[in-house]
Scaffold this motif. Structure first.
Motif, PDB file in Angstrom:
ATOM      1  N   GLU A  69       9.357  -2.283  25.017  1.00 54.99           N
ATOM      2  CA  GLU A  69       7.953  -2.308  25.432  1.00 54.99           C
ATOM      3  C   GLU A  69       7.322  -0.923  25.301  1.00 54.99           C
ATOM      4  N   SER A  70       8.090   0.111  25.583  1.00 52.24           N
ATOM      5  CA  SER A  70       7.573   1.475  25.426  1.00 52.24           C
ATOM      6  C   SER A  70       7.244   1.760  23.966  1.00 52.24           C
ATOM      7  N   VAL A  71       8.111   1.332  23.069  1.00 52.71           N
ATOM      8  CA  VAL A  71       7.857   1.539  21.640  1.00 52.71           C
ATOM      9  C   VAL A  71       6.632   0.741  21.191  1.00 52.71           C
ATOM     10  N   ASP A  72       6.469  -0.472  21.724  1.00 47.07           N
ATOM     11  CA  ASP A  72       5.269  -1.253  21.407  1.00 47.07           C
ATOM     12  C   ASP A  72       4.006  -0.496  21.814  1.00 47.07           C
ATOM     13  N   ALA A  73       4.042   0.139  22.987  1.00 41.12           N
ATOM     14  CA  ALA A  73       2.891   0.934  23.431  1.00 41.12           C
ATOM     15  C   ALA A  73       2.651   2.119  22.499  1.00 41.12           C
ATOM     16  N   GLN A  74       3.731   2.743  22.027  1.00 41.86           N
ATOM     17  CA  GLN A  74       3.584   3.855  21.093  1.00 41.86           C
ATOM     18  C   GLN A  74       2.999   3.376  19.766  1.00 41.86           C
ATOM     19  N   ILE A  75       3.377   2.172  19.345  1.00 39.39           N
ATOM     20  CA  ILE A  75       2.811   1.620  18.110  1.00 39.39           C
ATOM     21  C   ILE A  75       1.316   1.378  18.278  1.00 39.39           C
ATOM     22  N   ARG A  76       0.919   0.824  19.422  1.00 40.28           N
ATOM     23  CA  ARG A  76      -0.514   0.599  19.654  1.00 40.28           C
ATOM     24  C   ARG A  76      -1.267   1.927  19.707  1.00 40.28           C
ATOM     25  N   THR A  77      -0.653   2.961  20.276  1.00 33.96           N
ATOM     26  CA  THR A  77      -1.278   4.273  20.279  1.00 33.96           C
ATOM     27  C   THR A  77      -1.491   4.771  18.853  1.00 33.96           C
ATOM     28  N   ALA A  78      -0.469   4.614  18.016  1.00 35.20           N
ATOM     29  CA  ALA A  78      -0.586   5.038  16.624  1.00 35.20           C
ATOM     30  C   ALA A  78      -1.656   4.236  15.888  1.00 35.20           C
ATOM     31  N   GLN A  79      -1.752   2.940  16.188  1.00 36.28           N
ATOM     32  CA  GLN A  79      -2.780   2.117  15.553  1.00 36.28           C
ATOM     33  C   GLN A  79      -4.183   2.563  15.960  1.00 36.28           C
ATOM     34  N   LEU A  80      -4.347   2.869  17.252  1.00 35.76           N
ATOM     35  CA  LEU A  80      -5.651   3.349  17.710  1.00 35.76           C
ATOM     36  C   LEU A  80      -5.983   4.701  17.087  1.00 35.76           C
ATOM     37  N   ASP A  81      -5.002   5.581  17.014  1.00 40.42           N
ATOM     38  CA  ASP A  81      -5.237   6.882  16.391  1.00 40.42           C
ATOM     39  C   ASP A  81      -5.619   6.729  14.927  1.00 40.42           C
ATOM     40  N   ALA A  82      -4.938   5.809  14.230  1.00 36.06           N
ATOM     41  CA  ALA A  82      -5.256   5.589  12.820  1.00 36.06           C
ATOM     42  C   ALA A  82      -6.661   5.005  12.661  1.00 36.06           C
ATOM     43  N   ALA A  83      -7.020   4.075  13.541  1.00 31.73           N
ATOM     44  CA  ALA A  83      -8.359   3.485  13.471  1.00 31.73           C
ATOM     45  C   ALA A  83      -9.430   4.536  13.734  1.00 31.73           C
ATOM     46  N   PHE A  84      -9.197   5.390  14.740  1.00 31.67           N
ATOM     47  CA  PHE A  84     -10.169   6.431  15.055  1.00 31.67           C
ATOM     48  C   PHE A  84     -10.297   7.420  13.892  1.00 31.67           C
ATOM     49  N   ALA A  85      -9.150   7.852  13.344  1.00 37.39           N
ATOM     50  CA  ALA A  85      -9.190   8.803  12.237  1.00 37.39           C
ATOM     51  C   ALA A  85      -9.895   8.206  11.017  1.00 37.39           C
ATOM     52  N   THR A  86      -9.673   6.907  10.767  1.00 38.82           N
ATOM     53  CA  THR A  86     -10.321   6.259   9.623  1.00 38.82           C
ATOM     54  C   THR A  86     -11.834   6.159   9.837  1.00 38.82           C
ATOM     55  N   ALA A  87     -12.244   5.781  11.051  1.00 35.06           N
ATOM     56  CA  ALA A  87     -13.676   5.717  11.337  1.00 35.06           C
ATOM     57  C   ALA A  87     -14.327   7.089  11.200  1.00 35.06           C
ATOM     58  N   GLU A  88     -13.652   8.107  11.708  1.00 33.58           N
ATOM     59  CA  GLU A  88     -14.188   9.468  11.613  1.00 33.58           C
ATOM     60  C   GLU A  88     -14.299   9.895  10.154  1.00 33.58           C
ATOM     61  N   ALA A  89     -13.260   9.592   9.355  1.00 32.08           N
ATOM     62  CA  ALA A  89     -13.293   9.950   7.936  1.00 32.08           C
ATOM     63  C   ALA A  89     -14.396   9.198   7.209  1.00 32.08           C
ATOM     64  N   TYR A  90     -14.615   7.929   7.588  1.00 26.22           N
ATOM     65  CA  TYR A  90     -15.691   7.144   6.965  1.00 26.22           C
ATOM     66  C   TYR A  90     -17.051   7.807   7.200  1.00 26.22           C
ATOM     67  N   TYR A  91     -17.328   8.206   8.436  1.00 31.51           N
ATOM     68  CA  TYR A  91     -18.615   8.830   8.730  1.00 31.51           C
ATOM     69  C   TYR A  91     -18.729  10.214   8.088  1.00 31.51           C
ATOM     70  N   ARG A  92     -17.608  10.908   7.944  1.00 35.50           N
ATOM     71  CA  ARG A  92     -17.655  12.207   7.260  1.00 35.50           C
ATOM     72  C   ARG A  92     -18.008  12.032   5.790  1.00 35.50           C
ATOM     73  N   VAL A  93     -17.490  10.981   5.166  1.00 34.45           N
ATOM     74  CA  VAL A  93     -17.852  10.706   3.773  1.00 34.45           C
ATOM     75  C   VAL A  93     -19.337  10.383   3.673  1.00 34.45           C
ATOM     76  N   GLN A  94     -19.823   9.543   4.598  1.00 40.40           N
ATOM     77  CA  GLN A  94     -21.238   9.197   4.577  1.00 40.40           C
ATOM     78  C   GLN A  94     -22.108  10.440   4.772  1.00 40.40           C
ATOM     79  N   ALA A  95     -21.747  11.282   5.743  1.00 46.03           N
ATOM     80  CA  ALA A  95     -22.532  12.487   6.012  1.00 46.03           C
ATOM     81  C   ALA A  95     -22.468  13.448   4.831  1.00 46.03           C
ATOM     82  N   ALA A  96     -21.286  13.592   4.229  1.00 47.34           N
ATOM     83  CA  ALA A  96     -21.152  14.497   3.085  1.00 47.34           C
ATOM     84  C   ALA A  96     -21.982  14.008   1.904  1.00 47.34           C
ATOM     85  N   ARG A  97     -21.985  12.708   1.653  1.00 44.47           N
ATOM     86  CA  ARG A  97     -22.785  12.170   0.555  1.00 44.47           C
ATOM     87  C   ARG A  97     -24.273  12.353   0.808  1.00 44.47           C
ATOM     88  N   GLU A  98     -24.696  12.107   2.039  1.00 39.78           N
ATOM     89  CA  GLU A  98     -26.117  12.302   2.356  1.00 39.78           C
ATOM     90  C   GLU A  98     -26.500  13.778   2.245  1.00 39.78           C
TER      91      GLU A  98
END
Length: 333
Positions: A69-98
């Motif tokens: 169960e602890s490892v499952d929680a760590q996996i969810r943490t990694a998934q959230l971190d990946a989602a946040f980093a991807t969203a941040e990178a998406y907006y950085r691309v949009q801002a850089a293009r603009e």
């Protein structure tokens, strides 16, 4: 259950060293009692089964489940971190293009302004100083264009990396949403943040240390094991098929390591210390959640305000451009 087999040779003079050997010699005068080399082949099926371990095995199973169960929680943490980093990178691309589009528009404006001044210079309506200034203004914007192009390239590379795309994969992004809702109340956000998987992971780690203490304590308590085997032991391999050479044994073994010089107590104290450290880390994380959440909400509210201000500024600029075009079309400007 396990299957084992062995073959060996031995020569033991233990019979000759018996205190009764001299009396035996007297009974068999002239006999030869030189020990010979013995061969023994063995093939058996062995069974080992813990019968009673004072809860150690049950605690070990519980520990494995907690760690899972602890490892499952760590996996969810990694998934959230990946989602946040991807969203941040998406907006950085949009801002850089603009940003690149804006500076390219600036370069185009300065290029047209230079061409206009050069036309005026040909008919004597402008000076070479004005031409030089316009050329300098156009030249000054070129490094900024290159810098913005680099920002776009780097931002796109980062987004491709997070999305596991090939370097040459084109990025056709949907435009970001213009619907920016108001942030929820801080208490609601804090309550949601309390379910963060990092906290769940620390809770599982605390439980794991407590369960590990139970296992360590059980190592110093009595246990009963069932051990046995069945098979054949023969001197000649050809006798393996003879039931006469069957060999078996079964036993219930009681063991109790009741003293180990304090090693087990030291291990238990170490596990308790690690549990307390984990509890303190969890308490520290929970204490910082409200501050982090409040700061994030404040940053979001500030971003909303800046977005509204930028939108107003853009509308004013669009209106100014419309008036300038109308004035130009009427020949006034």
């Amino acid at each position: 259950l396990s299957v084992s087999s062995s073959w060996g040779q031995s020569r033991s003079p233990s019979f000759l060293n018996s205190s009764d050997f001299d009396e035996i010699l007297d009974q068999f005068p002239g006999g030869s009692f030189a020990p010979s080399t013995q061969e023994l082949s063995r093939a058996v099926i062995e069974v080992k089964q813990p019968v009673w371990t004072f809860g150690k095995i049950r605690a070990a199973v519980d520990l494995a489940e907690i760690v899972g169960e602890s490892v499952d929680a760590q996996i969810r943490t990694a998934q959230l971190d990946a989602a946040f980093a991807t969203a941040e990178a998406y907006y950085r691309v949009q801002a850089a293009r603009e940003g690149l589009a804006t500076i390219e528009a600036e370069r185009e404006f300065r290029s047209r302004d230079l061409a206009r001044i050069e036309d005026l210079l040909e008919i004597g309506e402008a000076t070479q100083l004005e031409q030089l200034r316009a050329f300098s203004a156009l030249t000054a914007v070129e490094p900024e264009v290159a810098r913005r192009q680099g920002q776009v390239t780097v931002a796109e590379m980062r987004l491709r990396q997070l999305l596991a795309l090939a370097p040459e994969e084109p990025l056709e992004l949907e435009p970001s949403s213009t619907d920016l809702p108001e942030p929820p109340a801080i208490d609601r956000l804090v309550a949601a943040a309390e379910a963060r998987p990092e906290i769940e992971d620390l809770l599982h780690q605390e439980s794991a240390y407590s369960t590990q203490q139970k296992i360590t304590r059980a190592d110093g308590l009595p246990r009963i094991d069932l051990n046995g085997y069945w098979g054949r032991e023969v001197r000649l391999v050809t006798n393996f098929s003879e039931p006469l050479y069957s060999s078996w044994a079964a036993a219930l073994e009681l063991s109790w390591p009741f003293f180990d010089g304090g090693r087990r107590r030291g291990q238990i104290e170490q596990l308790e210390s690690q549990r307390r450290q984990t509890a303190l880390r969890r308490a520290d994380l929970e204490a910082s959640i409200r501050l982090e959440t409040d700061q994030a909400r404040s940053n979001y509210a500030t971003a909303l305000s800046r977005a509204a201000s930028a939108e107003t500024f853009a509308q004013a600029a669009q209106e100014a451009e419309r008036v300038a075009r109308a004035t130009y079309e009427e020949g006034v400007a």
